[in-house]
Design a protein around this motif. Structure first.
Motif, PDB file in Angstrom:
ATOM      1  N   ALA A 235       0.840  -1.202   0.000  1.00 33.58           N
ATOM      2  CA  ALA A 235       0.000   0.000   0.000  1.00 33.58           C
ATOM      3  C   ALA A 235       0.874   1.250   0.000  1.00 33.58           C
ATOM      4  CB  ALA A 235      -0.908   0.011   1.219  1.00 33.58           C
ATOM      5  N   LEU A 236       0.539   2.179  -0.857  1.00 30.41           N
ATOM      6  CA  LEU A 236       1.229   3.462  -0.908  1.00 30.41           C
ATOM      7  C   LEU A 236       0.336   4.528  -0.281  1.00 30.41           C
ATOM      8  CD1 LEU A 236       3.647   5.173  -1.840  1.00 30.41           C
ATOM      9  CD2 LEU A 236       2.433   5.517  -4.012  1.00 30.41           C
ATOM     10  N   PHE A 237       0.842   5.140   0.785  1.00 31.34           N
ATOM     11  CA  PHE A 237       0.144   6.214   1.469  1.00 31.34           C
ATOM     12  C   PHE A 237       0.828   7.544   1.149  1.00 31.34           C
ATOM     13  CE2 PHE A 237      -0.513   2.416   4.014  1.00 31.34           C
ATOM     14  CZ  PHE A 237      -1.869   2.455   4.301  1.00 31.34           C
ATOM     15  N   GLU A 238       0.042   8.575   0.920  1.00 35.99           N
ATOM     16  CA  GLU A 238       0.572   9.898   0.603  1.00 35.99           C
ATOM     17  C   GLU A 238       0.068  10.911   1.626  1.00 35.99           C
ATOM     18  OE1 GLU A 238       1.016  12.846  -3.283  1.00 35.99           O
ATOM     19  OE2 GLU A 238      -0.610  11.371  -3.197  1.00 35.99           O
ATOM     20  N   ARG A 239       0.955  11.808   2.047  1.00 36.96           N
ATOM     21  CA  ARG A 239       0.538  12.836   2.989  1.00 36.96           C
ATOM     22  C   ARG A 239      -0.554  13.702   2.378  1.00 36.96           C
ATOM     23  NH1 ARG A 239       1.496  14.728   7.482  1.00 36.96           N
ATOM     24  NH2 ARG A 239       3.304  13.400   7.846  1.00 36.96           N
ATOM     25  N   GLN A 240      -1.613  13.883   3.132  1.00 34.09           N
ATOM     26  CA  GLN A 240      -2.731  14.681   2.666  1.00 34.09           C
ATOM     27  C   GLN A 240      -2.396  16.156   2.833  1.00 34.09           C
ATOM     28  OE1 GLN A 240      -6.405  13.780   4.660  1.00 34.09           O
ATOM     29  NE2 GLN A 240      -7.648  14.528   2.965  1.00 34.09           N
ATOM     30  N   ILE A 241      -2.520  16.916   1.771  1.00 33.21           N
ATOM     31  CA  ILE A 241      -2.235  18.337   1.806  1.00 33.21           C
ATOM     32  C   ILE A 241      -3.521  19.074   2.151  1.00 33.21           C
ATOM     33  CG2 ILE A 241      -1.440  20.332   0.484  1.00 33.21           C
ATOM     34  CD1 ILE A 241       0.131  18.385  -1.268  1.00 33.21           C
ATOM     35  N   SER A 242      -3.498  19.756   3.286  1.00 33.47           N
ATOM     36  CA  SER A 242      -4.712  20.438   3.749  1.00 33.47           C
ATOM     37  C   SER A 242      -4.812  21.834   3.161  1.00 33.47           C
ATOM     38  CB  SER A 242      -4.705  20.511   5.269  1.00 33.47           C
ATOM     39  OG  SER A 242      -3.538  21.131   5.738  1.00 33.47           O
TER      40      SER A 242
END
Length: 242
Positions: A235-242
């Motif tokens: 699984a590839l997780f990406e930081r969510q840009i707020s």
């Protein structure tokens, strides 16, 4: 037949690439199957947790030749392979320890295939689904926190954390809250069935990552059992840009 063809094509790709070919000379096959997941990223620092002999680090070094790699592997034999492979390369650093929540000495359960070893007991289902991965011994290893090991290190961004720790993912993440604030991506093996005692399963890990500010971007390489049920995937997780 498809599996044999896949192995042949991988062997051919490894033999034709000069970086991967050097790995073969050291008895190490780069995990080029991760190329589809990571080739579009621009990575400057890689934290390779569960490095084993350096299969992923070798692949990552070829894909991101200017990146710095901090690798973690607690077992002596695969660590020796890693050191020989990357000897003289100052951009690739091996830390011979496991990562977890606290500083301690803990038992690691050694699989016949060392890359399936875990700080969690290996359940019979692991060997049932993947013959040759049963537990063959235990030994003491040093466990420390990722934040403590890499405190003060110059970690350029974008930063990728890769986890291959056989069900111990959540404990590793709990020991690196500072590193996670710096990370842009987390690439982790997620499990849909319990193969190690008390291991974190996919749903819990995805939820935990979401609470840390990471969204699930994609899933790769699903393994399916004979009943058609998923066993694990990457699984590839990406930081969510707020």
């Amino acid at each position: 037949m498809r599996s044999l063809l896949q192995r042949f094509l991988k062997a051919l790709s490894l033999a034709l690439h000069p970086v991967y070919r050097r790995g073969l000379l050291h008895g190490i096959a780069a995990t080029i199957e991760h190329k589809a997941a990571l080739s579009r990223l621009n990575i400057k620092t890689i934290i390779d947790v569960g490095a084993n002999k350096g299969q992923f680090s070798l692949f990552a070094h070829a894909l991101f030749p200017d990146a710095t790699i901090h690798a973690f592997e607690p077992l002596e034999r695969p660590a020796q392979y890693f050191r020989r492979l990357f000897k003289g390369n100052p951009a690739i650093v091996l830390h011979q320890c496991a990562l977890g929540v606290t500083e301690e000495v803990s038992l690691i359960h050694i699989s016949e295939r060392e890359d399936s070893s875990s700080l969690l007991p290996i359940l019979p289902r692991q060997n049932l689904l993947f013959p040759g991965t049963q537990e063959v011994g235990i030994q003491n290893v040093r466990v420390t926190r990722g934040d403590d090991v890499l405190k003060g290190a110059d970690l350029l961004k974008p930063l990728l954390i890769k986890l291959d720790v056989q069900g111990y993912e959540k404990s590793v993440l709990k020991g690196m809250p500072i590193l996670l604030t710096q990370a842009d991506y987390v690439y982790a093996e997620i499990a849909f069935q319990e193969l190690y005692h008390t291991q974190v399963l996919a749903g819990e890990l995805i939820s935990y990552m979401h609470n840390l500010g990471f969204v699930l971007k994609a899933i790769y390489h699903p393994s399916i059992d004979r009943q058609g049920q998923p066993v694990y995937a990457d699984a590839l997780f990406e930081r969510q840009i707020s």
